[in-house]
Design an enzyme around this catalytic site. Structure first.
Site, PDB file in Angstrom:
ATOM      1  N   GLU B  59       0.810  -1.224   0.000  1.00 43.29           N
ATOM      2  CA  GLU B  59       0.000   0.000   0.000  1.00 43.29           C
ATOM      3  C   GLU B  59       0.835   1.263   0.000  1.00 43.29           C
ATOM      4  O   GLU B  59       0.474   2.270  -0.619  1.00 43.29           O
ATOM      5  CB  GLU B  59      -0.943   0.024   1.207  1.00 43.29           C
ATOM      6  CG  GLU B  59      -2.076  -0.979   1.145  1.00 43.29           C
ATOM      7  CD  GLU B  59      -1.669  -2.383   1.553  1.00 43.29           C
ATOM      8  OE1 GLU B  59      -0.545  -2.550   2.082  1.00 43.29           O
ATOM      9  OE2 GLU B  59      -2.456  -3.318   1.340  1.00 43.29           O
ATOM     10  N   HIS B 129     -10.811  -3.967  10.983  1.00 41.04           N
ATOM     11  CA  HIS B 129     -11.534  -3.856   9.712  1.00 41.04           C
ATOM     12  C   HIS B 129     -12.843  -3.087   9.886  1.00 41.04           C
ATOM     13  O   HIS B 129     -13.797  -3.310   9.147  1.00 41.04           O
ATOM     14  CB  HIS B 129     -11.819  -5.246   9.130  1.00 41.04           C
ATOM     15  CG  HIS B 129     -10.624  -5.903   8.509  1.00 41.04           C
ATOM     16  ND1 HIS B 129      -9.576  -6.375   9.245  1.00 41.04           N
ATOM     17  CD2 HIS B 129     -10.301  -6.146   7.218  1.00 41.04           C
ATOM     18  CE1 HIS B 129      -8.667  -6.907   8.425  1.00 41.04           C
ATOM     19  NE2 HIS B 129      -9.080  -6.778   7.202  1.00 41.04           N
TER      20      HIS B 129
HETATM   21  C1  TPP Z   1      -1.610  -4.548   4.648  1.00 41.01           C
HETATM   22  C2  TPP Z   1      -2.772  -5.315   4.139  1.00 41.01           C
HETATM   23  N1  TPP Z   1      -3.078  -5.217   2.827  1.00 41.01           N
HETATM   24  C3  TPP Z   1      -4.127  -5.915   2.313  1.00 41.01           C
HETATM   25  C4  TPP Z   1      -4.895  -6.688   3.138  1.00 41.01           C
HETATM   26  C5  TPP Z   1      -6.082  -7.468   2.567  1.00 41.01           C
HETATM   27  N2  TPP Z   1      -5.698  -8.899   2.545  1.00 41.01           N
HETATM   28  C6  TPP Z   1      -6.084  -9.735   3.529  1.00 41.01           C
HETATM   29  S1  TPP Z   1      -5.430 -11.251   3.340  1.00 41.01           S
HETATM   30  C7  TPP Z   1      -4.644 -10.801   1.932  1.00 41.01           C
HETATM   31  C8  TPP Z   1      -3.805 -11.781   1.172  1.00 41.01           C
HETATM   32  C9  TPP Z   1      -2.641 -12.212   1.945  1.00 41.01           C
HETATM   33  O1  TPP Z   1      -1.898 -13.110   1.181  1.00 41.01           O
HETATM   34  P1  TPP Z   1      -0.782 -13.976   1.852  1.00 41.01           P
HETATM   35  O2  TPP Z   1       0.101 -13.109   2.671  1.00 41.01           O
HETATM   36  O3  TPP Z   1      -0.140 -14.755   0.773  1.00 41.01           O
HETATM   37  O4  TPP Z   1      -1.571 -14.921   2.864  1.00 41.01           O
HETATM   38  P2  TPP Z   1      -2.668 -16.033   2.507  1.00 41.01           P
HETATM   39  O5  TPP Z   1      -3.988 -15.379   2.544  1.00 41.01           O
HETATM   40  O6  TPP Z   1      -2.326 -16.606   1.190  1.00 41.01           O
HETATM   41  O7  TPP Z   1      -2.545 -17.021   3.615  1.00 41.01           O
HETATM   42  C10 TPP Z   1      -4.900  -9.471   1.617  1.00 41.01           C
HETATM   43  C11 TPP Z   1      -4.390  -8.781   0.427  1.00 41.01           C
HETATM   44  C12 TPP Z   1      -4.573  -6.721   4.511  1.00 41.01           C
HETATM   45  N3  TPP Z   1      -5.305  -7.431   5.386  1.00 41.01           N
HETATM   46  N4  TPP Z   1      -3.499  -6.043   4.977  1.00 41.01           N
END
Ligand code: TPP
Ligand code: MG
Lengths: 336, 325
Positions: B59, B129
């Site tokens: 971000e 959230h």
């Molecule tokens: C800083 C931030 N950006 C975006 C989000 C929205 N978000 C929640 S889970 C996620 C994906 C995370 O991917 P990863 O780190 O690969 O974990 P996974 O869900 O695959 O276990 C996103 C983009 C967030 N919670 N925090």
């Protein structure tokens, strides 16, 4: 085969932990559908070998930080399913007294600093704990869990660097399940994640994250190293989530990956992988597995039942727990 | 021609139309390819990967990239999936984009739009959230709007894209699926233009975002008690339609501020100080605020309800200002 550290009892115990997580998550989805849990959750199904393999290398005073997909990390480190279900249901008996929900479950007493709703946010906290362990000459290790997606968050990259330059007792565990929601890691990062960590000066390894024994062995090496004062490291676990990103997105899951791809990974289901290994090495019979499964199912049902008996916190406690010290009229409520 | 569109469909239409109108408009966001929610639907097919740009979970970089794109002549729109995702980008918002123009002595302006989706609590999204972070950005001087209807969402987003300064569009999570009639042709709702959503003579209720519908429902209940409430929606939080607000207060002489941001240094506190300083002579009763409590949103549904502004406490506050003599 490198099962030197692992006797049959340890393997069975890891199988049991993975089954506990699997069953916990299956029942969580059902309780959400039934409206008993009034929120959504990110399920850990398919990735159990990572949390279980790593946690088997830790003891209670070691700490972990977790993610939005945290149930598995918490259970693997000894979290109580009853208090976790109670938290998901918003009950007083919940770990966070019904204040946190799925993405904030923590048990400081078990060294579980907690799940986190913000991607990457746990990693610097693990470094902070590790810094205190080091300052106090304590032999504990800090383990931040995070996903492939978190590898592109500034705060996580800053944490890798700090852990490296301070030789912190941190083992960064990257759960590379190939996707961040809908974004394939291959399109979001160039080069391997382990190589990136190595470039920060961390000892970095990659392991098959569907094989709990392999994860355990790699984690044990890195944890022992950290405990001995030899510094920080990074473990990339190649894994896969079998379900949608979260329970709210179940209907729209197949826009970015194929059913065939999911099926290929399901063939390497970490529970099956470990059960087959037990079978091959120790003649673990089908009946033994069924007995463990039945025992776990009963434990989970009992946890759900007891969680549901706990009352919800009363509305007049809604402002509680924000501050260690409060003052008259502080914190302020909705109206005067 | 008008049709019934949801909030996100109305915003989608605004983006489609502004991208057609101006080639400089580019959108930056995360997980764009899987956007199930609608506000970005179809944009990638219509305008391609070079204008609808999918980023990793970064971000801070995403926001700074938009500032750089703006300085280089682009008109970037940054899409934050959830309101709290502006926090990792805070430096790039408040210390870079907001400050650069003045520090550059006006050599350039930053024509960026921040779509802050999923604002506020909606039952069970817990502490990280459920934020309504508009006071943070308003405090930093970032122009901010918060629509309460699909029609306003389209018109305000259009203005945000066309404005030559950073503008944050706060989209209440509770309204994203709400439908309303929206004109098909492009249109813009100017900043600093509030709207009377219900005319009344006894008390001015200032409400914004999802609280407008709540206030309108309360107004009907209050009417049964013989109280005729005027519901005034600022729509544009910064700049504020000071004349519009002052006119309503001059008419009614009583004010209840109904705002889902924190009580201390929250948006209602700013409105209250404006009214107190400017409309003192018109007031027949002290101003009352019904706001979010000054705490993190707790997870469980009814403890969440307890810390959020609601109709019950709005109606109590209205009765209190009416009873004042
Ligand atoms: C800083 C931030 N950006 C975006 C989000 C929205 N978000 C929640 S889970 C996620 C994906 C995370 O991917 P990863 O780190 O690969 O974990 P996974 O869900 O695959 O276990 C996103 C983009 C967030 N919670 N925090
Ligand atoms: Mg991932």
């Amino acid at each position: 085969m490198t099962s030197s550290n692992l006797d049959a009892a340890s393997l069975v115990s890891m199988y049991r932990q993975m089954r506990l997580i699997r069953r916990f998550e299956e029942r969580t989805a059902e309780l959400i559908d039934a409206g008993e849990i009034r929120a959504h959750a990110h399920l850990y199904i398919g990735e159990e070998a990572v949390a279980v393999g790593v946690s088997a290398a830790l003891n209670t005073q070691d700490i972990t930080t977790s993610t939005h997909r945290g149930h598995g990390h918490i259970l693997a480190k000894g979290g109580d399913p009853m208090r976790m279900f109670a938290e998901l249901m918003g009950r007083k008996a919940g770990y966070n007294r019904g204040r946190g929900g799925s993405m904030h479950i923590a048990d400081l007493g078990l060294g579980i600093f907690g799940a986190n709703g913000i991607v990457g946010a746990g990693a610097p906290m693990a470094c902070g704990a590790a810094r205190m362990f080091k300052n106090r000459g304590e032999p504990h290790v800090a383990v931040p869990f995070f996903g492939d997606g978190a590898m592109n968050q500034g705060v996580l990259l800053e944490s890798l660097n700090v852990a490296a330059i301070w030789d912190l007792p941190v083992v960064f565990v990257c759960e590379n399940n190939q996707y961040a929601i809908t974004s394939p890691i291959a399109e979001m990062s160039r080069g391997s994640l382990a190589e990136r960590a190595a470039a920060f000066g961390l000892k970095a390894e990659t392991v098959d994250g569907m094989d709990a024994a392999a994860v355990f062995e790699a984690a044990t090496r890195l944890v022992d190293r950290a405990r001995a004062g030899d510094g920080a490291s990074f473990l990339e676990c190649r894994t896969y989530r079998f379900e949608a990103h979260n329970t709210a997105l179940r209907a729209s899951d197949l826009t970015y990956r194929t059913a065939a791809e999911i099926e290929r990974w399901r063939e390497r289901d970490p529970l099956t992988v470990l059960a087959q290994r037990l079978d091959a090495e120790d003649g673990w019979a089908q009946g033994d597995q069924a007995a463990v499964d039945a025992e776990v199912n009963a434990e989970i049902e009992d946890a759900i039942e007891r969680a549901g008996e706990s009352p919800r916190p009363s509305a007049d406690t809604a402002l509680d727990h924000m501050y260690a010290q409060t003052y008259p009229g502080f914190p302020a409520g909705v109206s005067e | 021609m008008t049709r019934e569109l949801s909030f996100v469909e109305a915003m989608n239409e605004a983006l489609m139309q502004e991208m057609a109108r101006d080639d400089a408009v580019v959108i930056f966001g995360e997980n764009i390819r899987g956007q199930g929610r609608g506000e970005l639907r179809g944009l990638q097919d219509a305008y391609g990967d070079d204008r609808i740009i999918d980023l990793p979970i970064s971000e801070a970089a995403m926001t700074g990239i938009a500032t750089g794109a703006a300085l280089a002549g682009g008109r970037p729109v940054v899409h934050f999936q959830v309101s709290s995702l502006i926090f990792p980008a805070f430096d790039q918002l408040v210390d870079q984009a907001a400050k650069l123009p003045l520090m550059l002595g006006g050599q350039a302006h930053v024509a960026a739009t921040y779509m802050v989706m999923g604002c506020g609590a909606s039952g069970g999204r817990a502490g990280q959230h459920s934020d309504n972070p508009y006071p943070y950005l308003i405090h930093a001087g970032i122009k901010s709007v918060m629509p309460s209807t699909p029609a306003d969402a389209k018109g305000l987003l259009t203005t945000a894209v066309r404005e030559d300064d950073p503008v944050a569009v706060f989209v209440p999570v509770r309204l994203m699926a709400t439908k309303g009639s929206v004109a098909e042709e492009p249109y813009a709702i100017p900043l600093a233009q509030g709207e009377v959503k219900r005319t009344g003579k006894d008390v001015t209720v200032v409400a914004m975002g999802h609280l407008v519908a709540e206030a309108l429902a309360s107004a009907e209940a209050l009417a049964a008690d013989g109280i005729d409430a005027e519901i005034w929606d600022p729509r544009s939080l910064l700049p504020l339609d000071r004349a519009g607000l002052a006119a309503s207060v001059a008419k009614t002489g009583r004010v209840v501020l109904f705002d889902d941001s924190h009580r201390s240094c929250g948006y209602a506190a700013e409105l209250s100080s404006f009214i107190g300083e400017t409309c003192f002579g018109d007031l027949k009763a002290p101003i009352k605020r019904v706001t979010r409590a000054d705490v993190t949103i707790p997870f469980g549904q009814h403890i969440e309800d307890e810390v959020l502004p609601d109709r019950r406490r709005l109606e109590q506050a209205v009765h209190a200002v009416m009873a004042w003599s």
